[in-house]
Motif scaffolding. Structure first.
Motif, short mmCIF file in Angstrom:
data_model
loop_
_atom_site.label_atom_id
_atom_site.label_comp_id
_atom_site.label_asym_id
_atom_site.label_seq_id
_atom_site.Cartn_x
_atom_site.Cartn_y
_atom_site.Cartn_z
N TYR A 78 0.78 -1.28 0.07
CA TYR A 78 -0.02 0.06 -0.19
C TYR A 78 0.90 1.25 -0.15
N ASN A 80 0.17 3.34 -2.48
CA ASN A 80 0.06 4.27 -3.68
C ASN A 80 -1.25 5.20 -3.31
N TYR A 83 -4.36 3.88 -4.09
CA TYR A 83 -4.95 3.04 -3.83
C TYR A 83 -5.65 2.72 -2.18
N ARG A 153 2.14 -9.91 -8.64
CA ARG A 153 2.19 -8.70 -8.09
C ARG A 153 3.20 -7.86 -7.71
N ARG A 162 -3.59 -5.04 -8.30
CA ARG A 162 -3.50 -4.43 -7.07
C ARG A 162 -3.15 -5.24 -5.76
N HIS A 189 -7.89 -7.66 -7.03
CA HIS A 189 -8.16 -5.99 -7.38
C HIS A 189 -6.81 -5.83 -8.38
N HIS A 190 -7.04 -4.74 -9.67
CA HIS A 190 -6.34 -4.31 -10.95
C HIS A 190 -6.46 -2.34 -11.01
N SER A 191 -5.93 -2.81 -11.58
CA SER A 191 -5.36 -0.79 -11.95
C SER A 191 -7.06 -0.77 -13.44
#
Length: 384
Positions: A78, A80, A83, A153, A162, A189-191
């Motif tokens: 974590y 960024n 997020y 990841r 993510r 979890h993804h961009s």
């Protein structure tokens, strides 16, 4: 017995509840590294942009809780603000006080009193011969999937992944024996830069097949990000709390659970240490060939050292009677809290790494409850 489907799930280290488990156990490790006699019961909560730490601690040491929280979040990934939780600028609130003296009086060892259990309660341990680590296959595969999600990841094999994520595996059993994987569920979890079609394709090829390979067949069903989008994840999507993934932490529902969580608790709390010891006992029973499946229950009264009960269920797979196995266990194992702590060497800073991918079935020398060093003693005891 016929055909049966059984399902277990796992979550990644970036899941909100697992963030909280990791923070709680990172604080525990820091205190144990400085004062092995620390008494710790720390709970963590997280939501968007915030970590709250509360609980009871009695120690001669000092923990930089703010620093530990930020370091743990950074290690998880974590880093960024996109997020919803960023290690460098999230809020951290701390409310910690001393352990109750009433509880301490019942637990502490004295001149005429041995160390008692830190609470009443019942703990279960389980083992079976479905996998080499003597764990049920569904939870074993589910954990390996979430571990693989973290790997792709962190190694940027899939650079759109993510930290948050979940897995679920349904295994088909025939006459009690696992035969194939019937369904796999993965939520990652993804961009926002990747399409759902590409997510599905890459997760199947890079995550599911490498982990579940030999158990898959042409009828296996794959469910990947079935909502279509999972851009908002972590604490921004769901709040997290310590101890809310107790089935993920243990046997995926395959064995029973006494209800007590593990993370943030020092080993004087039998919620944790006796659950580890029950797994230790059950695994040695199966490794000794005394049963194909074994569930051990230990139960305690607060302030009392000796368990109020020890019971075993081998589900009809025992090579000896359950009564005979209990008698052998009572000869070989000592389930008093102090003896558990000493035999498993639990007063060490080893707990942060237990918080993700299961407390059991892990090949790590620090996970002393996974040893099968009592096999020969059990074999002799059950015959004698």
């Amino acid at each position: 017995m016929g055909r049966m489907l059984f399902t277990s799930e796992s979550v990644t280290e970036g899941h909100p509840d697992k963030i909280c488990d990791a923070v709680s156990d990172a604080i525990l490790d820091d205190l144990l590294s400085k004062d092995p006699k620390s008494r710790v019961a720390v709970e963590t909560l997280t939501t968007t942009g915030l970590i709250v730490v509360a609980g009871e601690v009695t120690t001669s040491a000092y923990a930089d809780v703010q620093g530990i929280v930020r370091k743990t979040l950074k290690e998880i990934g974590y880093t960024n603000p996109e997020y919803g939780l960023d290690s460098s600028d999230c809020g951290v609130l701390v409310s910690i006080h001393e352990q109750s003296k009433n509880i301490a009086a019942g637990v502490n060892e004295g001149k005429e009193k041995e160390q008692g259990a830190g609470d009443q309660g019942l703990m279960f341990g389980f083992a079976c011969n479905e996998t080499k680590e003597l764990m049920p296959l569904p939870i074993s595969l589910a954990h390996k999937l979430t571990m693989r999600l973290a790997q792709v990841r962190k190694e940027k094999i899939l650079d759109w992944v993510r930290p948050d994520g979940k897995s679920q595996v349904t295994v088909e059993y025939v006459d009690g024996v696992p035969k194939r994987v019937d369904a796999v569920v993965v939520s990652v979890h993804h961009s926002p830069t990747i399409s759902h079609a590409d997510i599905r394709k890459q997760v199947i090829e890079q995550v599911i097949k490498p982990v579940c390979g030999k158990w898959l067949d042409g009828k296996t069903k794959f469910f990947v990000n079935e909502t279509g989008i999972f851009v908002v994840g972590g604490p921004e999507a769901d709040s997290g709390v310590t101890g809310r993934k107790i089935i993920v932490d243990t046997y995926g529902g395959y064995g029973r659970h006494g209800g007590g969580a593990f993370s943030g608790k020092d080993p004087s709390k039998v919620d944790r240490s006796a659950a580890y010891y029950a797994r230790y006992i059950a695994k040695n029973v199966v490794a000794a060939g005394l049963a194909d499946k074994c569930e051990v229950q230990l139960a305690y009264s607060i302030g009392v050292a000796k368990p109020v009960s020890v019971s075993v269920n081998t589900f009809g797979t025992g090579k000896e009677s359950d009564d005979a196995i209990v008698d052998a266990i009572n000869k070989v194992f000592d389930a008093r809290p102090k003896q558990i702590i000493e035999s498993l060497n639990l007063l060490r800073p080893i707990y942060r790494k237990t918080t993700s991918y299961g407390h059991f079935g892990r090949e790590d020398p620090d996970f002393t409850w996974e040893k099968t060093d009592k096999v020969n003693e059990l074999k002799k005891a059950v015959k004698g």
